[in-house]
Design a protein around this motif. Structure first.
Motif, PDB file in Angstrom:
ATOM      1  N   VAL A   1       0.998  -1.295  -0.087  1.00 40.12           N
ATOM      2  CA  VAL A   1      -0.083   0.034   0.069  1.00 40.12           C
ATOM      3  C   VAL A   1       0.753   1.430  -0.025  1.00 40.12           C
ATOM      4  N   ARG A   2       0.330   2.243  -0.211  1.00 37.67           N
ATOM      5  CA  ARG A   2       0.872   3.717  -0.195  1.00 37.67           C
ATOM      6  C   ARG A   2       1.390   4.191   1.146  1.00 37.67           C
ATOM      7  N   PRO A   3       2.515   4.736   1.562  1.00 34.16           N
ATOM      8  CA  PRO A   3       2.605   5.091   2.712  1.00 34.16           C
ATOM      9  C   PRO A   3       1.594   5.981   3.240  1.00 34.16           C
ATOM     10  N   LEU A   4       1.363   5.975   4.455  1.00 33.49           N
ATOM     11  CA  LEU A   4       0.376   6.870   4.991  1.00 33.49           C
ATOM     12  C   LEU A   4       0.922   8.218   5.348  1.00 33.49           C
ATOM     13  N   GLY A   5      -0.069   9.119   5.218  1.00 33.29           N
ATOM     14  CA  GLY A   5       0.156  10.734   5.476  1.00 33.29           C
ATOM     15  C   GLY A   5       1.465  11.101   4.779  1.00 33.29           C
ATOM     16  N   GLU A   6       2.455  11.591   5.822  1.00 39.94           N
ATOM     17  CA  GLU A   6       3.846  12.126   5.011  1.00 39.94           C
ATOM     18  C   GLU A   6       4.851  11.166   5.495  1.00 39.94           C
ATOM     19  N   THR A   7       4.727   9.891   5.860  1.00 39.88           N
ATOM     20  CA  THR A   7       5.515   8.908   6.113  1.00 39.88           C
ATOM     21  C   THR A   7       6.187   8.564   4.517  1.00 39.88           C
ATOM     22  N   ARG A   8       7.476   8.217   4.783  1.00 44.81           N
ATOM     23  CA  ARG A   8       8.344   7.853   3.449  1.00 44.81           C
ATOM     24  C   ARG A   8       9.207   6.747   3.973  1.00 44.81           C
ATOM     25  N   PRO A   9       9.458   5.924   2.851  1.00 45.31           N
ATOM     26  CA  PRO A   9      10.381   4.511   3.070  1.00 45.31           C
ATOM     27  C   PRO A   9      11.840   5.268   3.520  1.00 45.31           C
ATOM     28  N   GLY A  10      12.096   4.095   4.616  1.00 44.55           N
ATOM     29  CA  GLY A  10      13.553   4.348   4.994  1.00 44.55           C
ATOM     30  C   GLY A  10      14.537   4.955   4.277  1.00 44.55           C
ATOM     31  N   TRP A  11      14.856   4.322   3.082  1.00 45.10           N
ATOM     32  CA  TRP A  11      15.799   4.521   2.219  1.00 45.10           C
ATOM     33  C   TRP A  11      15.778   6.325   1.788  1.00 45.10           C
ATOM     34  N   LYS A  12      14.520   6.749   1.499  1.00 41.32           N
ATOM     35  CA  LYS A  12      14.244   8.254   1.097  1.00 41.32           C
ATOM     36  C   LYS A  12      14.446   9.051   2.298  1.00 41.32           C
ATOM     37  N   VAL A  13      14.207   8.704   3.452  1.00 47.16           N
ATOM     38  CA  VAL A  13      14.532   9.578   4.520  1.00 47.16           C
ATOM     39  C   VAL A  13      16.137  10.033   4.658  1.00 47.16           C
ATOM     40  N   LEU A  14      16.800   8.757   4.433  1.00 49.69           N
ATOM     41  CA  LEU A  14      18.319   8.737   4.500  1.00 49.69           C
ATOM     42  C   LEU A  14      18.870   9.625   3.434  1.00 49.69           C
ATOM     43  N   ARG A  15      18.262   9.330   2.234  1.00 47.81           N
ATOM     44  CA  ARG A  15      18.655  10.201   1.104  1.00 47.81           C
ATOM     45  C   ARG A  15      18.559  11.661   1.504  1.00 47.81           C
ATOM     46  N   VAL A  16      17.396  12.030   1.923  1.00 44.72           N
ATOM     47  CA  VAL A  16      17.288  13.497   1.923  1.00 44.72           C
ATOM     48  C   VAL A  16      18.384  13.986   3.246  1.00 44.72           C
ATOM     49  N   LEU A  17      18.412  13.104   4.086  1.00 42.84           N
ATOM     50  CA  LEU A  17      19.393  13.574   5.382  1.00 42.84           C
ATOM     51  C   LEU A  17      20.710  13.816   4.740  1.00 42.84           C
ATOM     52  N   GLY A  18      21.158  12.528   3.745  1.00 42.88           N
ATOM     53  CA  GLY A  18      22.474  12.769   2.914  1.00 42.88           C
ATOM     54  C   GLY A  18      22.638  14.044   2.048  1.00 42.88           C
ATOM     55  N   ASN A  19      21.253  14.434   1.539  1.00 40.76           N
ATOM     56  CA  ASN A  19      21.393  15.516   0.644  1.00 40.76           C
ATOM     57  C   ASN A  19      21.855  16.952   1.716  1.00 40.76           C
ATOM     58  N   LEU A  20      21.185  16.888   2.767  1.00 38.51           N
ATOM     59  CA  LEU A  20      20.816  18.084   3.538  1.00 38.51           C
ATOM     60  C   LEU A  20      22.487  18.274   4.188  1.00 38.51           C
ATOM     61  N   LEU A  21      23.028  17.135   4.423  1.00 38.01           N
ATOM     62  CA  LEU A  21      24.525  17.097   5.080  1.00 38.01           C
ATOM     63  C   LEU A  21      25.633  17.284   3.851  1.00 38.01           C
ATOM     64  N   GLY A  22      25.007  17.329   2.604  1.00 37.02           N
ATOM     65  CA  GLY A  22      25.933  17.536   1.407  1.00 37.02           C
ATOM     66  C   GLY A  22      26.996  16.168   1.257  1.00 37.02           C
ATOM     67  N   LEU A  23      26.489  15.117   1.469  1.00 36.87           N
ATOM     68  CA  LEU A  23      27.352  13.903   1.314  1.00 36.87           C
ATOM     69  C   LEU A  23      27.182  13.431  -0.196  1.00 36.87           C
ATOM     70  N   GLU A  24      28.179  12.870  -0.802  1.00 36.15           N
ATOM     71  CA  GLU A  24      28.283  12.049  -1.876  1.00 36.15           C
ATOM     72  C   GLU A  24      27.346  10.814  -1.969  1.00 36.15           C
ATOM     73  N   GLY A  25      26.755  10.239  -2.814  1.00 34.13           N
ATOM     74  CA  GLY A  25      26.113   8.799  -2.870  1.00 34.13           C
ATOM     75  C   GLY A  25      24.735   8.737  -2.647  1.00 34.13           C
ATOM     76  N   PHE A  26      24.105  10.079  -2.512  1.00 38.03           N
ATOM     77  CA  PHE A  26      22.645  10.066  -1.895  1.00 38.03           C
ATOM     78  C   PHE A  26      22.006  10.929  -3.070  1.00 38.03           C
ATOM     79  N   GLU A  27      21.966  10.282  -4.344  1.00 38.24           N
ATOM     80  CA  GLU A  27      21.460  10.915  -5.311  1.00 38.24           C
ATOM     81  C   GLU A  27      20.252  10.058  -5.940  1.00 38.24           C
ATOM     82  N   PHE A  28      19.840   9.187  -5.132  1.00 36.86           N
ATOM     83  CA  PHE A  28      18.931   8.003  -5.722  1.00 36.86           C
ATOM     84  C   PHE A  28      17.397   8.575  -5.663  1.00 36.86           C
ATOM     85  N   ASN A  29      16.734   8.118  -6.644  1.00 41.37           N
ATOM     86  CA  ASN A  29      15.199   8.347  -6.932  1.00 41.37           C
ATOM     87  C   ASN A  29      14.333   7.475  -6.722  1.00 41.37           C
ATOM     88  N   SER A  30      14.965   6.266  -6.701  1.00 41.21           N
ATOM     89  CA  SER A  30      14.068   5.015  -6.434  1.00 41.21           C
ATOM     90  C   SER A  30      14.857   3.873  -5.892  1.00 41.21           C
TER      91      SER A  30
END
Length: 198
Positions: free
Chosen positions: A28-57
């Motif tokens: 099923v689709r994630p409820l409300g504003e929840t996101r898959p774990g890998w997506k949350v980690l990707r955004v944290l990596g982007n916010l910290l300016g780390l390399e290797g966090f450019e995934f979209n799926s």
């Protein structure tokens, strides 16, 4: 506190014990504003300016990290060894495990699963050989005493799939919380009928 969706609401890949990659899709689709774990980690990596966090799926993550020849990169083989016979004198190795329906908040609250046989494993399981050496059979009572002084009195289940000189006990349950360790040696003694009645 991060709004991470459970595994039922995300796609991904597990690698089983045989080294086979098993990909799955979200039920099923994630409820409300929840996101898959890998997506949350990707955004944290982007916010910290780390390399290797450019995934979209999750497929992109899989392609980047899964070796081309997975089976060759994993090995579950055990070298052949000669094991000397062990004399049993009432001391066994404690092997603890978490029952299948006690591992996750979702399944712990599922009444239908709680009624299944798998949800109520025997408190003490030993091999046929160990039972013979102890002089007990399925249904007899035994008492375990661990290295920290914790004790557990339980009916034994003789199970031919259990390793010799080992006692298998489910942990994380109210009825086994009297043991204070989850591994190591335990002293085992049969409980005679008079003690059971008392």
């Amino acid at each position: 506190l991060l709004p991470i969706a459970p595994s039922t609401e995300t796609s991904g890949t597990f690698i089983n014990i045989a080294g086979t990659a098993q990909t799955f899709k979200a039920a099923v689709r994630p409820l409300g504003e929840t996101r898959p774990g890998w997506k949350v980690l990707r955004v944290l990596g982007n916010l910290l300016g780390l390399e290797g966090f450019e995934f979209n799926s999750s497929e992109e993550v899989l392609k980047a990290f899964l070796p081309a020849n997975l089976a060759a990169s994993l090995s579950n083989t055990i070298p052949e060894q000669t094991v000397a016979g062990v004399a049993l004198s009432g001391n066994l190795e404690l092997a603890a495990f978490a029952p299948i329906y006690d591992t996750d908040a979702l399944v712990r609250r599922a009444d239908s699963l709680r009624k299944t046989k798998a949800a109520k494993p025997a408190l003490a399981q030993i091999s046929t050989q160990t039972a013979g050496l102890l002089g007990v059979k399925s249904g007899d009572k035994i008492q375990l005493t661990d290295s920290e002084g914790g004790t557990l009195r339980a009916a034994v289940l003789v199970n031919k799939t259990i390793a010799d000189n080992t006692v298998l006990v489910p942990m994380g349950r109210v009825d086994s919380q009297s043991l204070r360790t989850v591994f190591g040696g335990v002293t085992v003694e049969a409980v005679v009928a008079s003690e059971v009645q008392a």
